[in-house]
Design a protein around this motif. Sequence first.
Motif, mmCIF file in Angstrom:
data_model
loop_
_atom_site.group_PDB
_atom_site.id
_atom_site.type_symbol
_atom_site.label_atom_id
_atom_site.label_comp_id
_atom_site.label_asym_id
_atom_site.label_seq_id
_atom_site.Cartn_x
_atom_site.Cartn_y
_atom_site.Cartn_z
ATOM 1 N N VAL A 156 0.866 -1.175 0.000
ATOM 2 C CA VAL A 156 0.000 0.000 0.000
ATOM 3 C C VAL A 156 0.907 1.231 0.000
ATOM 4 N N PRO A 157 0.912 2.009 -1.084
ATOM 5 C CA PRO A 157 1.864 3.111 -1.215
ATOM 6 C C PRO A 157 1.565 4.286 -0.282
ATOM 7 N N LEU A 158 2.595 5.106 -0.053
ATOM 8 C CA LEU A 158 2.464 6.291 0.799
ATOM 9 C C LEU A 158 1.919 7.482 0.035
ATOM 10 N N SER A 159 1.885 7.383 -1.282
ATOM 11 C CA SER A 159 1.362 8.471 -2.098
ATOM 12 C C SER A 159 0.834 7.892 -3.394
ATOM 13 N N GLY A 160 0.214 8.776 -4.198
ATOM 14 C CA GLY A 160 -0.301 8.323 -5.482
ATOM 15 C C GLY A 160 -1.790 8.036 -5.433
ATOM 16 N N ALA A 161 -2.289 7.472 -6.534
ATOM 17 C CA ALA A 161 -3.729 7.239 -6.665
ATOM 18 C C ALA A 161 -4.260 6.292 -5.599
ATOM 19 N N TYR A 197 -3.132 5.810 -2.477
ATOM 20 C CA TYR A 197 -2.555 6.245 -1.208
ATOM 21 C C TYR A 197 -3.213 5.509 -0.040
ATOM 22 N N ARG A 198 -2.395 5.092 0.954
ATOM 23 C CA ARG A 198 -2.879 4.248 2.056
ATOM 24 C C ARG A 198 -3.982 4.917 2.865
ATOM 25 N N GLY A 199 -3.938 6.247 2.996
ATOM 26 C CA GLY A 199 -4.999 6.934 3.725
ATOM 27 C C GLY A 199 -6.348 6.778 3.048
ATOM 28 N N HIS A 200 -6.335 6.778 1.723
ATOM 29 C CA HIS A 200 -7.579 6.621 0.979
ATOM 30 C C HIS A 200 -8.141 5.211 1.106
ATOM 31 N N LEU A 201 -7.261 4.217 1.334
ATOM 32 C CA LEU A 201 -7.735 2.842 1.493
ATOM 33 C C LEU A 201 -8.646 2.726 2.715
ATOM 34 N N ASP A 213 -9.538 -5.284 -2.787
ATOM 35 C CA ASP A 213 -9.421 -5.610 -4.218
ATOM 36 C C ASP A 213 -10.113 -4.555 -5.073
ATOM 37 N N GLU A 214 -11.292 -4.091 -4.636
ATOM 38 C CA GLU A 214 -12.013 -3.069 -5.392
ATOM 39 C C GLU A 214 -11.233 -1.752 -5.401
ATOM 40 N N PHE A 215 -10.640 -1.416 -4.261
ATOM 41 C CA PHE A 215 -9.875 -0.176 -4.152
ATOM 42 C C PHE A 215 -8.721 -0.159 -5.156
ATOM 43 N N PHE A 216 -7.962 -1.241 -5.213
ATOM 44 C CA PHE A 216 -6.801 -1.280 -6.105
ATOM 45 C C PHE A 216 -7.210 -1.441 -7.570
ATOM 46 N N ALA A 217 -8.406 -1.986 -7.794
ATOM 47 C CA ALA A 217 -8.869 -2.135 -9.175
ATOM 48 C C ALA A 217 -9.416 -0.816 -9.729
ATOM 49 N N HIS A 218 -9.814 0.094 -8.842
ATOM 50 C CA HIS A 218 -10.393 1.370 -9.289
ATOM 51 C C HIS A 218 -9.289 2.298 -9.809
#
Length: 296
Positions: free
Chosen positions: A213-218, A220-224, A270-275
């Motif tokens: 789970v990355p620290l930044s980018g589309a 981003y772990r906070g968004h998860l 899985d849905e989060f990373f697929a979006h």
Amino acid sequence: MSQIEVARIIDQIKQEITVDSNGQGKASLRATARLAGVDAAGLFRSLKTAVDNSRSKMVEKLIHKGFEGVDILGWSQSGIPDAAVAAILHYYGYEARKRCSEQARLACEAFESIGVRAWMQDIMGWTKPATQPQEQPSTLALPPVEQRLHTLVLAMKTLAELTGGRLNPYMEQQFKDYAGNLLAEHNRKLLTSSEERWLGVVNFAESELAKKVPLSGAHYRGHLGTWVRTFYPQLGDRQETRLVNGVQQPIYVYACHDPVVAAGLTKAIDEFFAHPNPAAALRIAGAFSKKAVVTA
């Protein structure tokens, strides 16, 4: 000719039947000819056409059923497979016109209910070998907490030596958080004598699903964490204080010992990373208008 006479012939040719360890039977050319009520020499001549340009109709039938011409030619020595015996009996019982044999027809009728292979297995006393139960792979247990902490300390020391004492501050803090939370979880289990496992969604994704789970980018772990709370609120709303970047902070934790919750988290992750753009979906859902809570 009667079924009794067919039974008598069957008893006489038992010595010319074999069944291998897989239950596949064979009959000699002579035994097959006797069962079909035809001359063994005539059957041999018919089988010999398997490699000729002009094949017999019976051989054409056998090839149509998937048998190879070269194999058919060798049956006089190796024996005729049970499936081919059934085809030969049917041919001489119903398809050979003037050469049709009442005995072959009666034999076909006798084998209709169980099949030639089952009959061969029965007269030879063959039984299916008992299968050995497959050994289940043993589940590897995690080492004791003390050992894991010791390994962690050694890893930090090695990294410090490799980097000349200039260990990445973020990585160093990650090690400290992990150690602190590991001890806290261990102490909680000792106090409650429970097999419960309460994990933050990022921890679950990385430790249980092996996702980075990355620290930044589309993604981003906070968004998860916001994604789970927004679209899967039914998974729980429990908060605990955990170490995050060296600071005690409230985070959402989930009952990962519960299969329903674990399955729900897996689906959400899985849905989060697929979006392609989770932040846009969360913004549309109004997720960012609420007060944020850390979701480690």
